[in-house]
Design a protein around this motif. Structure first.
Motif, PDB file in Angstrom:
ATOM      1  N   LEU A  81      47.329 -71.178  22.731  1.00  0.00           N
ATOM      2  CA  LEU A  81      45.995 -70.711  23.062  1.00  0.00           C
ATOM      3  C   LEU A  81      45.089 -70.905  21.858  1.00  0.00           C
ATOM      4  CD1 LEU A  81      43.948 -69.517  24.760  1.00  0.00           C
ATOM      5  CD2 LEU A  81      44.727 -67.064  23.799  1.00  0.00           C
ATOM      6  N   PHE A  82      45.395 -70.460  20.574  1.00  0.00           N
ATOM      7  CA  PHE A  82      44.852 -70.815  19.644  1.00  0.00           C
ATOM      8  C   PHE A  82      44.595 -72.184  19.347  1.00  0.00           C
ATOM      9  CE2 PHE A  82      44.740 -72.108  14.902  1.00  0.00           C
ATOM     10  CZ  PHE A  82      43.820 -71.269  14.429  1.00  0.00           C
ATOM     11  N   ASP A  83      45.418 -73.105  19.618  1.00  0.00           N
ATOM     12  CA  ASP A  83      45.296 -74.392  19.620  1.00  0.00           C
ATOM     13  C   ASP A  83      44.149 -75.113  20.463  1.00  0.00           C
ATOM     14  OD1 ASP A  83      46.494 -74.794  17.224  1.00  0.00           O
ATOM     15  OD2 ASP A  83      48.343 -75.498  18.018  1.00  0.00           O
ATOM     16  N   ILE A  84      44.338 -74.614  21.707  1.00  0.00           N
ATOM     17  CA  ILE A  84      43.266 -74.948  22.933  1.00  0.00           C
ATOM     18  C   ILE A  84      41.743 -74.464  22.185  1.00  0.00           C
ATOM     19  CG2 ILE A  84      42.662 -74.528  25.219  1.00  0.00           C
ATOM     20  CD1 ILE A  84      45.572 -74.596  25.838  1.00  0.00           C
ATOM     21  N   ILE A  85      41.724 -73.366  21.814  1.00  0.00           N
ATOM     22  CA  ILE A  85      40.461 -72.792  21.338  1.00  0.00           C
ATOM     23  C   ILE A  85      39.908 -73.472  20.392  1.00  0.00           C
ATOM     24  CG2 ILE A  85      39.095 -70.841  20.361  1.00  0.00           C
ATOM     25  CD1 ILE A  85      41.251 -69.001  22.012  1.00  0.00           C
ATOM     26  N   LEU A  86      40.721 -74.075  19.332  1.00  0.00           N
ATOM     27  CA  LEU A  86      40.422 -74.961  18.197  1.00  0.00           C
ATOM     28  C   LEU A  86      39.865 -76.209  18.762  1.00  0.00           C
ATOM     29  CD1 LEU A  86      40.232 -75.229  15.106  1.00  0.00           C
ATOM     30  CD2 LEU A  86      42.552 -76.229  15.372  1.00  0.00           C
ATOM     31  N   LEU A  87      40.394 -76.815  19.744  1.00  0.00           N
ATOM     32  CA  LEU A  87      40.040 -78.342  20.175  1.00  0.00           C
ATOM     33  C   LEU A  87      38.760 -77.991  20.853  1.00  0.00           C
ATOM     34  CD1 LEU A  87      43.418 -79.593  21.650  1.00  0.00           C
ATOM     35  CD2 LEU A  87      42.142 -80.062  19.580  1.00  0.00           C
ATOM     36  N   ILE A  88      38.494 -77.022  21.581  1.00  0.00           N
ATOM     37  CA  ILE A  88      37.242 -76.842  22.251  1.00  0.00           C
ATOM     38  C   ILE A  88      36.021 -76.646  21.354  1.00  0.00           C
ATOM     39  CG2 ILE A  88      35.948 -75.301  23.661  1.00  0.00           C
ATOM     40  CD1 ILE A  88      38.670 -74.526  25.356  1.00  0.00           C
ATOM     41  N   ALA A  89      36.474 -75.917  20.251  1.00  0.00           N
ATOM     42  CA  ALA A  89      35.514 -75.676  19.248  1.00  0.00           C
ATOM     43  C   ALA A  89      35.176 -77.083  18.355  1.00  0.00           C
ATOM     44  CB  ALA A  89      36.023 -74.677  18.191  1.00  0.00           C
ATOM     45  N   ILE A  90      36.020 -77.878  18.131  1.00  0.00           N
ATOM     46  CA  ILE A  90      36.011 -79.252  17.524  1.00  0.00           C
ATOM     47  C   ILE A  90      34.961 -80.268  18.570  1.00  0.00           C
ATOM     48  CG2 ILE A  90      37.170 -81.265  16.982  1.00  0.00           C
ATOM     49  CD1 ILE A  90      39.476 -79.537  16.106  1.00  0.00           C
ATOM     50  N   ILE A  91      35.399 -80.219  19.650  1.00  0.00           N
ATOM     51  CA  ILE A  91      34.259 -80.887  20.541  1.00  0.00           C
ATOM     52  C   ILE A  91      33.191 -80.382  20.913  1.00  0.00           C
ATOM     53  CG2 ILE A  91      34.520 -81.812  23.257  1.00  0.00           C
ATOM     54  CD1 ILE A  91      37.460 -81.829  23.535  1.00  0.00           C
ATOM     55  N   ALA A  92      33.067 -79.228  20.808  1.00  0.00           N
ATOM     56  CA  ALA A  92      31.628 -78.266  21.043  1.00  0.00           C
ATOM     57  C   ALA A  92      30.617 -79.031  19.880  1.00  0.00           C
ATOM     58  CB  ALA A  92      31.641 -77.018  21.255  1.00  0.00           C
ATOM     59  N   SER A  93      31.527 -78.726  18.498  1.00  0.00           N
ATOM     60  CA  SER A  93      30.792 -79.124  17.311  1.00  0.00           C
ATOM     61  C   SER A  93      30.413 -80.512  17.083  1.00  0.00           C
ATOM     62  CB  SER A  93      31.671 -78.831  16.260  1.00  0.00           C
ATOM     63  OG  SER A  93      31.171 -78.982  14.897  1.00  0.00           O
ATOM     64  N   ILE A  94      31.067 -81.361  17.614  1.00  0.00           N
ATOM     65  CA  ILE A  94      30.678 -82.878  17.775  1.00  0.00           C
ATOM     66  C   ILE A  94      29.805 -83.185  18.741  1.00  0.00           C
ATOM     67  CG2 ILE A  94      31.847 -84.993  18.189  1.00  0.00           C
ATOM     68  CD1 ILE A  94      34.434 -84.306  17.265  1.00  0.00           C
TER      69      ILE A  94
END
Length: 290
Positions: free
Chosen positions: A28-41
């Motif tokens: 769950l942590f890694d999936i949230i992290l990936l979503i945050a990375i994509i959102a930031s880009i």
């Protein structure tokens, strides 16, 4: 005598969440992290569009700061949950994590550097571990080995192409030089030849004489043949690697068996341990098994 299972302290629990993807919390942590990375880009991309930036500048800026602060807290957490912080700081992912966090802070001093947060795209490499795509890394390992094995042949081939480009470029200079400003010198003519051989054809330079156009046609045809040569070299080596692979998965003959366990050592940060492993294969440190 079997030792009783020890309760995990907060650092151990946090380490499992941040560095491992086998547990529900870690995934769950890694999936949230990936979503945050994509959102930031996406935020940075939208901010580069003037019409959108003018209308939503405050929202985009605040959102980017929120994500940057979250990434900063994550970076600090990664450091404090390992036994050798500098091992992580100077590792590949450690450097990427730092570079993806720093630009927004640097933008306070240097205007425009916040766009460098696009480097966060490199953090998406973690998707291999999260989605269990490691099982397909055997094929990529075969390709890497094939490229290394064929590097000498490819080097000789590229050297021959360079010589051919110099010769043909010089010929075009002799034919077109006096009548065509595009072929004003040999370097420009060699540049045109390379562009033509690679079938890119920018169109900024074009031959005007019938003989020059005929040679250009020959070079274009050669370009298609040249593309096929390195492909054939690598393909032959790749096939050889697959045929000699004795560790292939029965129902997937082109895929090597690889370790799928994402458990990470808190001492040396090595991952890809065997399922059920009690100690790190690299440093021998006990692993925190669930």
């Amino acid at each position: 005598m079997i030792e009783p299972k020890r309760d995990k302290n907060w650092k151990t629990q946090l380490h499992e969440i941040i560095y491992e993807a086998d547990t529900p919390a870690g995934k769950l942590f890694d999936i949230i992290l990936l979503i945050a990375i994509i959102a930031s880009i996406l935020l940075v991309m939208l901010e580069s569009v003037d019409s959108i930036d003018i209308q939503y500048h405050s929202f985009l800026n605040i959102s980017e700061w929120v994500i940057t602060i979250l990434f900063t807290l994550e970076y600090i957490a990664r450091i404090i949950t390992v036994k050798k912080p500098f091992k992580y700081i100077f590792s590949f992912y450690g450097v990427i994590d730092l570079l993806s966090t720093a630009p927004k802070y640097l933008s306070i001093i240097f205007v425009g550097t916040h766009a460098l947060v696009a480097l966060r795209a490199l953090r998406l490499l973690r998707v291999f571990r999260i989605l269990k795509l490691a099982r397909f890394l055997g094929a990529s390992n075969n390709l890497t080995t094939a490229l290394k094995a064929s590097r000498a042949k490819i080097s000789v081939f590229l050297f021959a192409v360079i010589i051919l480009a110099v010769i043909l470029g010089t010929i075009m200079y002799l034919i077109e030089g006096d009548k065509n400003e595009g072929f004003a010198n040999i370097p420009k003519s060699v540049y045109w030849c390379i562009v033509t051989l690679t079938t890119v054809g920018f169109g900024d330079i074009a031959p005007q004489t019938p003989l020059g156009q005929f040679i250009a046609s020959v070079i274009m045809i050669l370009g298609y043949g040249i593309i096929a040569v390195p492909t054939g070299i690598v393909s032959a080596e790749y096939s050889s690697q697959n045929n000699s692979n004795k560790n292939a998965i029965p129902d997937q003959p082109n895929v090597k068996k690889v370790r799928l366990n994402s458990q990470s050592c808190s001492n040396c940060l090595k991952s890809d341990h065997r399922d059920g492993a009690q100690n790190c294969y690299n440093c021998g440190e006990p692993l925190h098994n669930n």
